[in-house]
Design an enzyme around this catalytic site. Structure first.
Site, PDB file in Angstrom:
ATOM      1  N   LYS A  85       1.195  -1.391  -0.195  1.00 15.67           N
ATOM      2  CA  LYS A  85      -0.021  -0.004  -0.355  1.00 15.67           C
ATOM      3  C   LYS A  85       0.656   1.598   0.147  1.00 15.67           C
ATOM      4  O   LYS A  85       1.799   1.752   0.779  1.00 15.67           O
ATOM      5  CB  LYS A  85      -1.027  -0.276   1.256  1.00 15.67           C
ATOM      6  CG  LYS A  85      -1.579   1.750   1.524  1.00 15.67           C
ATOM      7  CD  LYS A  85      -2.368   1.366   2.412  1.00 15.67           C
ATOM      8  CE  LYS A  85      -2.596   3.270   2.968  1.00 15.67           C
ATOM      9  NZ  LYS A  85      -3.829   2.688   4.053  1.00 15.67           N
ATOM     10  N   ALA A 106      -9.922   5.249   4.349  1.00 13.38           N
ATOM     11  CA  ALA A 106     -10.021   6.523   4.990  1.00 13.38           C
ATOM     12  C   ALA A 106     -11.162   7.294   4.951  1.00 13.38           C
ATOM     13  O   ALA A 106     -11.958   7.339   4.184  1.00 13.38           O
ATOM     14  CB  ALA A 106      -8.935   7.092   5.284  1.00 13.38           C
ATOM     15  N   GLY A 107     -11.214   6.883   6.640  1.00 16.60           N
ATOM     16  CA  GLY A 107     -12.305   8.071   6.751  1.00 16.60           C
ATOM     17  C   GLY A 107     -14.228   7.102   7.021  1.00 16.60           C
ATOM     18  O   GLY A 107     -14.859   8.240   7.964  1.00 16.60           O
ATOM     19  N   ASN A 146      -9.556   1.840   9.644  1.00 14.08           N
ATOM     20  CA  ASN A 146      -8.843   1.360  11.016  1.00 14.08           C
ATOM     21  C   ASN A 146      -8.789   1.669  12.190  1.00 14.08           C
ATOM     22  O   ASN A 146      -9.703   1.139  13.003  1.00 14.08           O
ATOM     23  CB  ASN A 146      -7.227   1.655  10.655  1.00 14.08           C
ATOM     24  CG  ASN A 146      -5.909   0.829  12.122  1.00 14.08           C
ATOM     25  OD1 ASN A 146      -5.060   1.309  12.153  1.00 14.08           O
ATOM     26  ND2 ASN A 146      -6.559   0.744  12.881  1.00 14.08           N
ATOM     27  N   THR A 147      -9.036   2.975  12.179  1.00 14.64           N
ATOM     28  CA  THR A 147      -9.270   3.559  13.219  1.00 14.64           C
ATOM     29  C   THR A 147     -11.015   2.978  13.686  1.00 14.64           C
ATOM     30  O   THR A 147     -11.049   3.678  14.617  1.00 14.64           O
ATOM     31  CB  THR A 147      -9.024   5.408  13.360  1.00 14.64           C
ATOM     32  OG1 THR A 147      -7.838   5.350  12.815  1.00 14.64           O
ATOM     33  CG2 THR A 147      -9.476   5.918  14.315  1.00 14.64           C
ATOM     34  N   GLY A 180      -8.265   8.482   9.284  1.00 13.42           N
ATOM     35  CA  GLY A 180      -9.136   8.708  11.018  1.00 13.42           C
ATOM     36  C   GLY A 180      -9.750   9.713  11.633  1.00 13.42           C
ATOM     37  O   GLY A 180     -10.034   9.594  12.776  1.00 13.42           O
TER      38      GLY A 180
END
Lengths: 67, 267
Positions: free
Chosen positions: B101, B188-189, B210-211, B162
């Site tokens: 990535k 992301a997001g 992830n987050t 994040g």
């Protein structure tokens, strides 16, 4: 006396040494690591034969949690 | 349902890709990854301690690369050169593993991608034999440029890394999907399950997060929720949603055969 930069920190050794020996002294022998010397990858198979000399810059990395 | 996600010629049963950062410990990381059903897990490459902490636990032991497909990232890299160096180290670390990535960041405040550097790094990595999944802006023109350079997946942000702000510009994500033939994975997001479902309903091929999982009060339960959301969104997309009817109601029940009203409404 030689000075080597490992992960940004200065390290001193009496004389040039094999990369495998430096890795062993850092308690990293047998660990899953990868090494870059002066911007070039040193394959695991070459750790024994690669001599670390004065002024070398090493990066030793592992995988950590990340996104 | 046999509906694999195909990346660089390899099929994956799960369309959810999950990051391994920010968990309490490796046990929780492992539990969340397993609950998510993800087969591809992202990892970061960082300097090791050099003897200060010889017994530090290893992520590679908690999540064996034989069980999961590792996706090493270039998080924290702000130039093409650093990103390429990082992924060469990753390939050496993971015994020649070449699926990676790429993310080249623009600044630490937004973590928004620096697209000129991202394009340059893609060029170098493809030439060097890597299979590159690219974190990028939600710009259909640059997505097409990345495709033409030979990357294997386009991964636009849906909102800042994040931030958990969700899919802020579904129109652009749609444009990216329409612009390229490669898999498009929102990276992301995503903040909660409905965000993941929306991404999939738009026609994305997968979602990377992830987050949203790691920072949930109960990461393992959120991982399970995300698994269902990605599956639900994918099936809704494949099923083909009904058209929206603005300003028009349409009863679901028959309009004929209702019993006679007990008194006239006109009365």
């Amino acid at each position: 006396m030689i000075q080597v930069t490992v992960n940004g920190a200065a390290q001193r050794y009496d004389a040039p040494l094999a990369l495998a020996e430096l890795v062993r002294r850092m308690s990293l022998a047998g660990k899953r690591i990868a090494v870059e010397r002066n911007g070039e990858i040193v394959p695991k198979s070459a750790h024994g034969a690669t001599l670390v000399t004065d002024g070398d810059r090493l990066e030793i990395v592992v995988a950590v949690g990340g996104g | 349902m046999n509906d694999p996600l195909v990346i660089a010629g390899r099929s994956y049963g799960s369309r959810l890709l999950i990051g391994t950062g920010k968990y309490r410990d490796f046990a929780q990381t492992r539990a969340a990854v397993e609950a998510s059903g993800a087969e591809i897990v992202t990892v970061a490459i960082r300097r090791t301690n050099i003897g200060q902490n010889p017994n530090e636990p290893s992520l590679l032991e908690a999540l064996p690369p034989s069980t999961f497909t590792y996706l090493p990232n270039t998080a924290g890299c702000y130039s093409a050169e650093d990103a390429v160096r990082t992924l060469r180290l990753a390939r050496e670390l993971l015994d020649g593993h070449d699926l990676v990535k790429l993310e080249v960041l623009g600044d630490p405040h937004t973590l928004y991608p620096n697209m000129p550097e991202t394009l340059e790094a893609t060029k170098q990595l493809v030439k060097d034999g890597f299979k590159v999944m690219v974190y990028c802006s939600d710009d259909p023109i640059q997505a097409k440029m990345l495709e033409d350079l030979g990357c294997v997946a386009i991964m636009p942000l849906a909102s800042l890394i994040g931030s958990g702000m969700g899919i802020l510009n579904p129109w652009n994500v749609q444009l990216v999907i329409d612009a390229v033939k490669l898999p498009v994975i929102v990276d992301a997001g995503v903040g909660t399950a409905s965000d993941a479902a929306i991404a999939m309903e738009l026609g994305c091929d997968g979602v990377l997060m992830n987050t949203a999982v790691a920072a949930a009060k109960d990461p393992v339960m959120m991982a399970r929720a995300m698994k269902k959301a990605v599956e639900a969104g994918r099936e809704a997309y494949l099923a083909g949603r009904m058209p929206k009817k603005l300003y028009t109601a349409a009863p679901s029940s028959p309009t004929e055969g209702t019993i006679s009203p007990s008194r006239s409404k006109a009365a």
